[in-house]
Design an enzyme around this catalytic site. Sequence first.
Site, PDB file in Angstrom:
ATOM      1  N   GLY A 113      17.648  13.858  12.855  1.00 44.44           N
ATOM      2  CA  GLY A 113      17.117  13.048  11.756  1.00 44.44           C
ATOM      3  C   GLY A 113      15.691  13.466  11.458  1.00 44.44           C
ATOM      4  O   GLY A 113      15.285  14.592  11.766  1.00 44.44           O
ATOM      5  N   SER A 114      14.945  12.566  10.891  1.00 52.73           N
ATOM      6  CA  SER A 114      13.586  12.899  10.458  1.00 52.73           C
ATOM      7  C   SER A 114      12.632  13.024  11.638  1.00 52.73           C
ATOM      8  O   SER A 114      12.860  12.444  12.704  1.00 52.73           O
ATOM      9  CB  SER A 114      13.081  11.822   9.501  1.00 52.73           C
ATOM     10  N   THR A 115      11.568  13.751  11.415  1.00 55.00           N
ATOM     11  CA  THR A 115      10.537  13.911  12.448  1.00 55.00           C
ATOM     12  C   THR A 115       9.914  12.558  12.788  1.00 55.00           C
ATOM     13  O   THR A 115       9.655  12.259  13.958  1.00 55.00           O
ATOM     14  CB  THR A 115       9.478  14.912  11.934  1.00 55.00           C
ATOM     15  N   LYS A 139      26.125   6.737  16.874  1.00 57.22           N
ATOM     16  CA  LYS A 139      25.606   5.839  15.831  1.00 57.22           C
ATOM     17  C   LYS A 139      25.365   6.639  14.559  1.00 57.22           C
ATOM     18  O   LYS A 139      24.410   7.399  14.447  1.00 57.22           O
ATOM     19  CB  LYS A 139      24.301   5.153  16.242  1.00 57.22           C
ATOM     20  N   GLU A 183       8.613  17.381   3.617  1.00 56.59           N
ATOM     21  CA  GLU A 183      10.044  17.614   3.455  1.00 56.59           C
ATOM     22  C   GLU A 183      10.553  16.705   2.334  1.00 56.59           C
ATOM     23  O   GLU A 183      10.516  15.482   2.454  1.00 56.59           O
ATOM     24  CB  GLU A 183      10.784  17.294   4.758  1.00 56.59           C
ATOM     25  N   GLU A 240      16.531  17.044  16.959  1.00 54.46           N
ATOM     26  CA  GLU A 240      16.736  18.008  15.862  1.00 54.46           C
ATOM     27  C   GLU A 240      16.168  17.356  14.622  1.00 54.46           C
ATOM     28  O   GLU A 240      16.800  16.456  14.058  1.00 54.46           O
ATOM     29  CB  GLU A 240      18.230  18.283  15.662  1.00 54.46           C
ATOM     30  N   CYS A 245      18.467  20.166   6.401  1.00 55.92           N
ATOM     31  CA  CYS A 245      17.261  20.236   7.242  1.00 55.92           C
ATOM     32  C   CYS A 245      16.605  21.604   7.174  1.00 55.92           C
ATOM     33  O   CYS A 245      15.389  21.720   7.174  1.00 55.92           O
ATOM     34  CB  CYS A 245      17.611  19.879   8.678  1.00 55.92           C
ATOM     35  N   GLY A 302      12.286  10.786  15.001  1.00 54.06           N
ATOM     36  CA  GLY A 302      12.340  11.523  16.274  1.00 54.06           C
ATOM     37  C   GLY A 302      11.201  11.095  17.190  1.00 54.06           C
ATOM     38  O   GLY A 302      11.382  10.917  18.403  1.00 54.06           O
TER      39      GLY A 302
HETATM   40  P1  NAD Z   1      16.422   9.330   9.641  1.00 51.31           P
HETATM   41  O1  NAD Z   1      15.465   9.820  10.649  1.00 51.31           O
HETATM   42  O2  NAD Z   1      15.979   8.332   8.661  1.00 51.31           O
HETATM   43  O3  NAD Z   1      17.713   8.710  10.348  1.00 51.31           O
HETATM   44  C1  NAD Z   1      18.429   9.423  11.329  1.00 51.31           C
HETATM   45  C2  NAD Z   1      19.124   8.436  12.232  1.00 51.31           C
HETATM   46  O4  NAD Z   1      18.137   7.660  12.913  1.00 51.31           O
HETATM   47  C3  NAD Z   1      20.023   7.439  11.498  1.00 51.31           C
HETATM   48  O5  NAD Z   1      21.165   7.192  12.262  1.00 51.31           O
HETATM   49  C4  NAD Z   1      19.153   6.195  11.414  1.00 51.31           C
HETATM   50  O6  NAD Z   1      19.891   4.993  11.357  1.00 51.31           O
HETATM   51  C5  NAD Z   1      18.381   6.270  12.721  1.00 51.31           C
HETATM   52  N1  NAD Z   1      17.095   5.567  12.650  1.00 51.31           N
HETATM   53  C6  NAD Z   1      16.314   5.362  11.562  1.00 51.31           C
HETATM   54  N2  NAD Z   1      15.218   4.638  11.892  1.00 51.31           N
HETATM   55  C7  NAD Z   1      15.308   4.386  13.224  1.00 51.31           C
HETATM   56  C8  NAD Z   1      14.492   3.682  14.150  1.00 51.31           C
HETATM   57  N3  NAD Z   1      13.362   3.090  13.769  1.00 51.31           N
HETATM   58  N4  NAD Z   1      14.890   3.636  15.441  1.00 51.31           N
HETATM   59  C9  NAD Z   1      16.042   4.244  15.827  1.00 51.31           C
HETATM   60  N5  NAD Z   1      16.871   4.886  14.996  1.00 51.31           N
HETATM   61  C10 NAD Z   1      16.503   4.982  13.706  1.00 51.31           C
HETATM   62  O7  NAD Z   1      16.977  10.655   8.950  1.00 51.31           O
HETATM   63  P2  NAD Z   1      17.992  10.752   7.726  1.00 51.31           P
HETATM   64  O8  NAD Z   1      17.240  10.309   6.520  1.00 51.31           O
HETATM   65  O9  NAD Z   1      19.293  10.112   8.058  1.00 51.31           O
HETATM   66  O10 NAD Z   1      18.273  12.320   7.669  1.00 51.31           O
HETATM   67  C11 NAD Z   1      17.401  13.187   7.094  1.00 51.31           C
HETATM   68  C12 NAD Z   1      16.543  13.878   8.126  1.00 51.31           C
HETATM   69  O11 NAD Z   1      17.366  14.506   9.111  1.00 51.31           O
HETATM   70  C13 NAD Z   1      15.726  14.984   7.536  1.00 51.31           C
HETATM   71  O12 NAD Z   1      14.407  14.913   8.032  1.00 51.31           O
HETATM   72  C14 NAD Z   1      16.411  16.250   8.023  1.00 51.31           C
HETATM   73  O13 NAD Z   1      15.588  17.373   8.096  1.00 51.31           O
HETATM   74  C15 NAD Z   1      16.894  15.823   9.366  1.00 51.31           C
HETATM   75  N6  NAD Z   1      17.982  16.698   9.838  1.00 51.31           N
HETATM   76  C16 NAD Z   1      17.718  17.599  10.833  1.00 51.31           C
HETATM   77  C17 NAD Z   1      18.718  18.475  11.276  1.00 51.31           C
HETATM   78  C18 NAD Z   1      18.446  19.472  12.366  1.00 51.31           C
HETATM   79  O14 NAD Z   1      19.406  20.016  12.905  1.00 51.31           O
HETATM   80  N7  NAD Z   1      17.215  19.742  12.712  1.00 51.31           N
HETATM   81  C19 NAD Z   1      19.998  18.403  10.712  1.00 51.31           C
HETATM   82  C20 NAD Z   1      20.235  17.474   9.695  1.00 51.31           C
HETATM   83  C21 NAD Z   1      19.214  16.617   9.276  1.00 51.31           C
END
Ligand code: NAD
Length: 495
Positions: A242-244, A189, A397, A265, A300, A247
Amino acid sequence: MSAPIDWRQRAAALTLNGQAFVGGRYVPSRSGETFECINPATGQVLVAVAACDQADVDHAVAVARAAFVSGVWSRMAPRERKKRLKAFADLIARHTEELALLETLDMGKPIRDSLAVDLPLSAQCIDWYAEAIDKIYDEIAPTPPTAISLIRREPLGVVAAVVPWNFPLLMAAWKLGPILAAGNSVILKPAEQSSLTAIRLGALASEAGIPDGVFNVLPGFGETAGRALGLHMDVDAVAFTGSTEVGKYFLQYSGQSNMKRVGLECGGKSPNIILADAPDLDEAATAAAWGIFYNQGEVCNAGSRLIVEASVKDRIVEKVIEVGSAIKVGDPLDAATEMGAMVDARQTERVMGYIEKGLAEGATLRLGGKRVAAPGCFIETTLFDDVTNDMTIAREEIFGPVLATIAARDIDDAIRIGNDTTYGLAAAVWTRDINKAFKASSALRAGVVWVNCFDHGDISSPFGGFKQSGFGRDKSLHALEKYTELKATWIHLGK
Ligand code: NAD
């Protein structure tokens, strides 16, 4: 000399597909709903993308499960799986130009980075796991002679990979390589801001011989498609980047459903520590600039907190400003552009809000701080000096091209400030003293610590976080642990 490539012209000639990929073919969402995919550099609508939701998730999970149970992939000889995954990697490499253009159009990163970084690393990642999978042995435990205990790793079943928009293809590859190599079925996804390369992968996986139903792609929103995957009773694991904040949702979804395995992650606020005895202060400052401005700061592990020993701070700041102000911000399809567009208008507003907060809380703005005058989502390279670690711009962040510079008295003070964060993804220390380097790398609570460099790495080296940056590791053979179960088969041999 050949004429320079006109990337805008090539982008205009692309055929864009916004459909989901399930069971080996492209399909609309079951509801017929779509959402607009927008080019953040121009504001133009690129294509309508399938807005998958619960019904699509139920269907795709059933398809993925059937493929897994059939054994068509899960019980394929590792050497054969390797062959097909290598073909997949090869196809990604052969479609470098097309995929790089899709990535750049979709999320605004410079075409030169998509071509030189995202594409080669993605293909290499899939290829590396393909190469590894027929060379990994299981174990036999040192039991008494009356028994043999075989310790084997088995694939989990159906794994959902939920990925972000900052490195859409590369973050997907970090999941897909080990998930598929281990024999699982997968539902990818992509983030709603960046669906296009993920969608294109479907056809390439099929062409490579990955059986129908093993690799599926469901574009859609987090609150619908992402949540439905997280709560699904027949998804065995979620591989999340994605974001904490999100997560943590996945941990809740797991607890509310089937206790699915969750690998996280998440975000970061990485300290980049430059001590006065760094081998080369100019080199350290240049790396510090690229460590925050690369990929528009949407990284990230960005070195968003520059912690500098007080005696050299002003010199470092001057050099970062020199490097940062020379970075060419603009049209991502211009081959000379070094920093492109922010992913969308919302993220642009968010970053601008942090810049205002930095000013309001008393940090000194030394570089940038404004939107670039263009129709799209562009922000200047920005540096704050005189930041203290309790300010919002040092704690949260930002995920944009905004650097917070903090002075430290000495190495101990620098380590203390570096660790004073809820995150623990990455850190760096610059010093020519091996004792200081080792002291800092041991004391810093982060999954990766760089010494005398920033953001270096290799697919063979694990990547992931301590603390609220998550758990589980991407890259390296350790990633396979997330996508396999350990089974002990105890064979009684008698006397
Ligand atoms: P996000 O958490 O908003 O979204 C990530 C994914 O989760 C997307 O596919 C999104 O559609 C999905 N998502 C969003 N809300 C959701 C919910 N309520 N339920 C289930 N799924 C949901 O993150 P983003 O804005 O796409 O990316 C930025 C973040 O990703 C930053 O915090 C960055 O640090 C992190 N990141 C971490 C790494 C790592 O390896 N640690 C790498 C790249 C990015």
